[in-house]
Design a protein around this motif. Structure first.
Motif, mmCIF file in Angstrom:
data_model
loop_
_atom_site.group_PDB
_atom_site.id
_atom_site.type_symbol
_atom_site.label_atom_id
_atom_site.label_comp_id
_atom_site.label_asym_id
_atom_site.label_seq_id
_atom_site.Cartn_x
_atom_site.Cartn_y
_atom_site.Cartn_z
ATOM 1 N N GLN A 28 -3.462 3.521 -7.030
ATOM 2 C CA GLN A 28 -3.376 3.930 -5.480
ATOM 3 C C GLN A 28 -3.637 5.224 -5.986
ATOM 4 O O GLN A 28 -3.607 5.904 -5.354
ATOM 5 N N HIS A 47 0.702 -0.821 -0.292
ATOM 6 C CA HIS A 47 -0.284 -0.028 0.156
ATOM 7 C C HIS A 47 0.757 1.477 0.288
ATOM 8 O O HIS A 47 -0.242 2.540 0.325
ATOM 9 N N SER A 100 -0.695 4.150 -2.252
ATOM 10 C CA SER A 100 -1.712 5.068 -1.544
ATOM 11 C C SER A 100 -1.686 6.177 -0.132
ATOM 12 O O SER A 100 -1.904 6.738 -0.193
#
Length: 684
Positions: free
Chosen positions: A313, A267, A270
Motif C-alpha cells: 500500500q 486500508h 493506503s
C-alpha cells in the motif's frame, strides 16, 4: 572520543537525496546491541533491498561515547572494541554506499538528569512527573527539547557524517507505553504559553475538557515550530542531511502498525500515504512498517501477508518503504522478513518508475481533518469516510485520498485540477478557504459530492455557493429518530397503500433537512420513520417530499446527499447501499480504467511520464484483525481507454494478453498472486 568526520561520504548523492526513492531498514536497538557485528547487519540490509539504515544514536541512551552531561551513555559500549557503535556503523555503511539515519528520542531521560533539571519534565494535571521504567518524560515546550536537543545533534554531526536524523515519539506524552493516560502537560512553560495562545483559558486535563480541542491545535503548533527550528538548525550545518519527523519536516514518516484492543482499518496505510502525496507532494514520505504485532509483544512477528500490505500500500501510493525490527537482525526471528524483502527488492529494481509515480485516481475523497479529532462528530465523519472508501475500492473505481485541511492549498497550487470529482464525507464546516476553493473548482467544470452535513456550519449555513441547498433546517436527525427510515430512487407512487418499489435503502447515522434552491434537481425520495415494532404495527411509511439527494449544475455540478450513506454502508454492509451511492453519482464518475476482479482486490491507479501505473493488491486474506494467506485470483481483466496498445506486467513478467476494445484495450490478466504492477502507456 567518537570517530572523526569523514571526507569520503560515498552514500550521499548530494543535497536533498531524500527527494528520490529510498528504502529503509530500521533496527530499533536494545542496550545489549551495542556489541553487534555491523558488517553482518549490513549484509542483511543489502540482501533485504534497502539502501538506508536507521539506527539508534542518541537521546534516551547514546550508542556513541557522548560527552554531554545530559546524555546517558550505553553501558555496553565498554564491551565494544572501539567503544563506539555509531562510528563503526557509519564508516562500514558508507563504504557500501548505504546511508545512515541517526535515531534520536528526546521524549524521556534518566533519573539523574531529571533530578538535576525538573523544569524539563512533563507534569501531569495532578502535579506529578510521568515515569516509565525509571525514565522521566520530557515536555516539548521545555528547555531539553527546545535547546539541549540541538546540542546533541551538534555533537553527532561534529563526529559522524550521518545522512539524516529520525526522531521518535516527537510530541506531548499524554499516554505511556502501558497505555495509561496521564493527561495534558501542566508544567509552568505549558501553562504560560497556552494562556498566551488561548487568551487566558485554563489548560485542559484531557479529552473530556471543553478546552481540549483548542489544546490539540496549540500542541500541534508547538511541535511544528520546534520541528522547523530543528530542521533549520540541521540544514544550516548539513544541507545534505534529512530530518524525519511525523510532521513539519523535510521527510515525514507514517508508522504502519497493528495493535490489540483496537479495530483494524485494513486500508490505513493506503489512506495515509495517499492523503500525504496528494496534498504535500513536495515533502517525501517514509512508511515505517512494524514487524511485530504490538509494542507489548515486540518479539511476536507480524503475519507476513499482513506486513506485506503495509509495504504494498505504501509503494502503490508513492511512499518510501521502511522495515522496522527490534534489535540486531537475527536475534529475534521475524517471519515477515523474507516476504518483505521480496517487495523491497522489487521497489529497488523499479526506482525509476517510482521516482516518476504520481497520484492518478481522478477522484478525490476528502479525509476528515485530524486536528479536529476532539471535536463533536469527528468519529462519525471518519466512519462516513471509510464507508465511501470501501464503496470505491470494492467496485475498482480509482480514487485518491486528500486531506480536508489541504483543499485550499491544493487549489492554490493547481493540484485540484488533476481531479474531475471531489467527495466530502459528512465533514461539517470546512476549514478556511476550502469552500471558496471548491466553488472555483465547480465553476471550472469540476464536480463535488457532499454527504450528510458537509460544507454546513454549526448554525446551518451552507458554505458552497454552488450547492443545491440554501440552508439546513434545525439539527440533523440522529440515533433512534432515524430508525426505520429509508430512502429510495423510486418515486413510490403506491406508498399510501403501503406497497413499495425497490430499492428501499436504510438510513443510519444522520439525515439533515435542507431548504433546496428552486433549480435543484431532486433525486429519489425519503420514507420517514414509521413504527418498527411489534411486527403487527410495522407499517405507515409515506413520502413527505424530502429527497434522497439533490443536485445543481453550474459548468460543473454539486450532488448533495443529505444523509450519511457511507456510515450506513459501513454499519450494515449490504451491496444495495453501496450501489445506491455509486448509482447516484454515476454521472460524474469518469475513469479510464475498469476492472473485472473480485472486490477483495484493491486497484490503485497512478501515473508516470508515459501513462498509467496500476497496482493490484490481493486482499482476499483479510481477517478481522489482520491479513492472512491470500487466495490466488484467476480470470481478471482490465479495460483501459486511451491506451497505446501495449502493457508490461512487472511482477509476474508474463507477456500481456491484449485485445483492442473500442477506444482502448482489454488486458486478460494472468493468475494474480499477492500483487501485480502494470504499466500502460497512453496514446499521445
Amino acid at each position: 572520543m567518537g570517530a572523526k568526520p569523514s571526507n569520503n561520504h560515498a552514500a550521499t548523492e548530494g543535497k536533498e537525496w531524500w527527494r528520490s526513492p529510498f528504502s529503509v531498514f530500521q533496527t530499533n536497538l536494545q542496550e545489549v546491541d551495542a556489541v553487534m557485528d555491523v558488517e553482518r547487519v549490513l549484509d542483511i540490509i543489502e540482501e533485504h533491498g534497502a539502501d538506508t539504515w536507521l539506527i539508534n544514536t542518541g537521546g534516551i541512551v547514546s550508542f556513541y561515547p557522548s560527552d554531554l552531561p545530559f546524555q546517558t551513555r550505553n553501558p555496553f559500549l565498554a564491551d565494544r572494541p572501539s567503544g563506539d557503535l555509531i562510528g563503526d556503523a557509519v564508516k562500514a555503511a558508507h563504504k557500501r554506499g548505504i546511508r545512515v539515519l541517526a535515531r534520536c528520542d528526546f521524549s524521556k531521560m534518566s533519573t539523574h538528569i531529571a533530578q538535576e533539571h525538573p523544569d524539563w519534565l512533563f507534569v501531569s494535571p495532578k502535579g506529578e512527573p510521568q515515569i516509565y521504567n525509571t525514565l522521566y518524560s520530557a515536555c516539548p515546550s521545555a528547555d531539553y527539547y527546545q535547546h539541549r536537543s540541538l546540542d546533541i545533534l551538534d555533537e553527532i554531526m561534529e563526529r559522524y557524517p550521518v545522512d539524516g536524523f529520525f526522531f521518535n515519539w516527537f510530541g506531548f506524552s499524554e499516554t505511556d507505553y502501558s497505555r495509561v493516560y496521564h493527561g495534558v502537560c501542566h508544567c509552568q512553560k505549558c501553562q504560560a504559553t497556552f494562556a498566551e495562545y488561548s487568551g487566558g483559558k485554563e489548560l485542559p486535563d484531557g479529552p473530556g475538557h471543553a478546552n481540549y480541542p483548542e489544546w490539540l491545535r496549540f500542541s500541534n503548533g508547538v511541535i511544528r515550530a520546534l520541528a522547523t527550528k530543528i530542521s533549520d538548525h540541521i540544514l544550516s550545518r548539513r544541507p545534505d542531511a534529512a530530518l524525519v519527523l511525523s510532521r513539519g519536516a523535510p521527510v515525514i514518516y507514517y508508522e504502519a502498525n497493528n495493535a490489540f484492543g483496537r479495530e483494524l482499518w485494513h486500508h490505513s496505510t493506503s489512506e495515509n500515504v495517499s492523503a500525504h502525496m496528494t496534498g504535500l507532494p513536495e515533502v517525501s514520505l517514509m512508511v515505517n512498517s512494524v514487524s511485530f504485532v504490538d509494542m507489548p509483544y515486540r518479539m511476536a512477528g507480524e503475519q507476513p501477508e499482513h506486513f506485506a500490505q503495509y509495504l504494498l500500500q505504501a509503494i502503490a501510493r508513492g511512499g518510501n518503504p521502511s522495515t522496522y525490527i527490534m534489535g540486531a537482525p537475527g536475534r529475534i526471528p521475524y517471519a515477515n522478513l523474507p516476504l518483505a524483502g521480496e517487495i523491497s527488492r522489487f521497489f529497488r529494481d523499479h526506482k525509476d518508475m517510482y521516482g516518476q509515480l504520481q497520484p492518478g485516481g481522478g477522484i478525490a475523497l476528502a479525509r476528515p481533518d485530524r486536528l479536529r479529532a476532539a471535536d463533536p462528530g469527528y468519529e462519525d465523519s471518519v466512519e462516513e469516510f471509510r464507508g465511501l472508501y470501501s464503496a470505491f475500492k470494492e467496485k475498482h473505481i480509482p480514487f485518491d485520498v486528500v486531506g480536508a485541511d489541504l483543499i485550499a492549498k491544493m487549489d492554490a497550487e493547481g493540484l485540484l485540477d488533476k481531479y474531475r470529482l471531489v467527495v466530502l464525507p459528512d465533514l461539517g464546516a470546512l476549514v478556511a478557504g476550502a469552500a471558496a476553493a471548491l466553488d472555483r473548482f465547480v465553476e471550472a467544470g469540476g464536480n463535488v459530492v457532499l454527504t450528510g452535513s458537509s460544507g454546513v456550519t454549526g448554525h446551518g449555513g451552507v458554505e458552497l455557493a454552488t450547492a443545491p441547498s440554501i440552508m439546513r433546517v434545525g439539527t440533523p436527525d440522529k440515533g433512534q429518530a432515524l430508525w426505520a427510515t429509508y430512502v429510495s430512487t423510486s418515486a413510490q407512487p403506491e406508498a399510501q397503500a403501503f406497497h413499495y418499489a425497490a430499492p428501499t435503502i436504510p438510513v443510519y447515522g444522520s439525515y439533515a433537512h435542507f431548504v433546496w434552491k428552486p433549480n435543484a434537481v431532486r433525486i429519489g425520495v425519503m420514507l420517514p420513520q414509521a413504527p418498527f415494532g411489534p411486527p403487527e404495527k410495522c407499517y405507515g411509511h409515506v413520502t413527505g417530499g424530502e429527497p434522497a439527494a439533490a443536485s445543481a449544475s453550474r459548468y460543473g455540478s454539486v450532488i448533495q446527499i443529505p444523509w450519511s450513506v457511507g456510515r450506513t454502508y459501513r454499519e450494515f454492509g449490504t451491496t444495495e447501499i453501496r450501489d445506491y451511492f455509486l448509482d447516484t453519482i454515476r454521472g460524474v464518475v469518469d475513469t479510464p480504467v475498469a476492472a473485472d476482479l473480485p472486490e477483495q482486490v484493491e486497484m490503485i491507479m497512478g501515473r508516470d511520464q508515459s501513462g498509467l501505473v496500476i497496482h493490484l493488491i490481493n486482499q482476499t486474506g483479510a481477517r478481522r484483525k489482520s491479513f492472512g494467506p491470500h487466495v490466488p485470483v484467476d480470470g481478471g481483466k482490465l479495460h483501459i481507454s486511451g491506451a497505446a496498445g501495449t502493457a508490461e506486467l512487472l511482477v509476474s513478467g508474463a507477456p500481456a494478453d491484449i485485445r483492442n476494445s473500442g477506444a482502448g484495450i482489454e488486458i486478460a490478466l494472468p493468475r494474480l498472486d499477492l500483487y501485480e504492477v502494470i504499466r500502460v502507456p497512453l496514446a499521445r
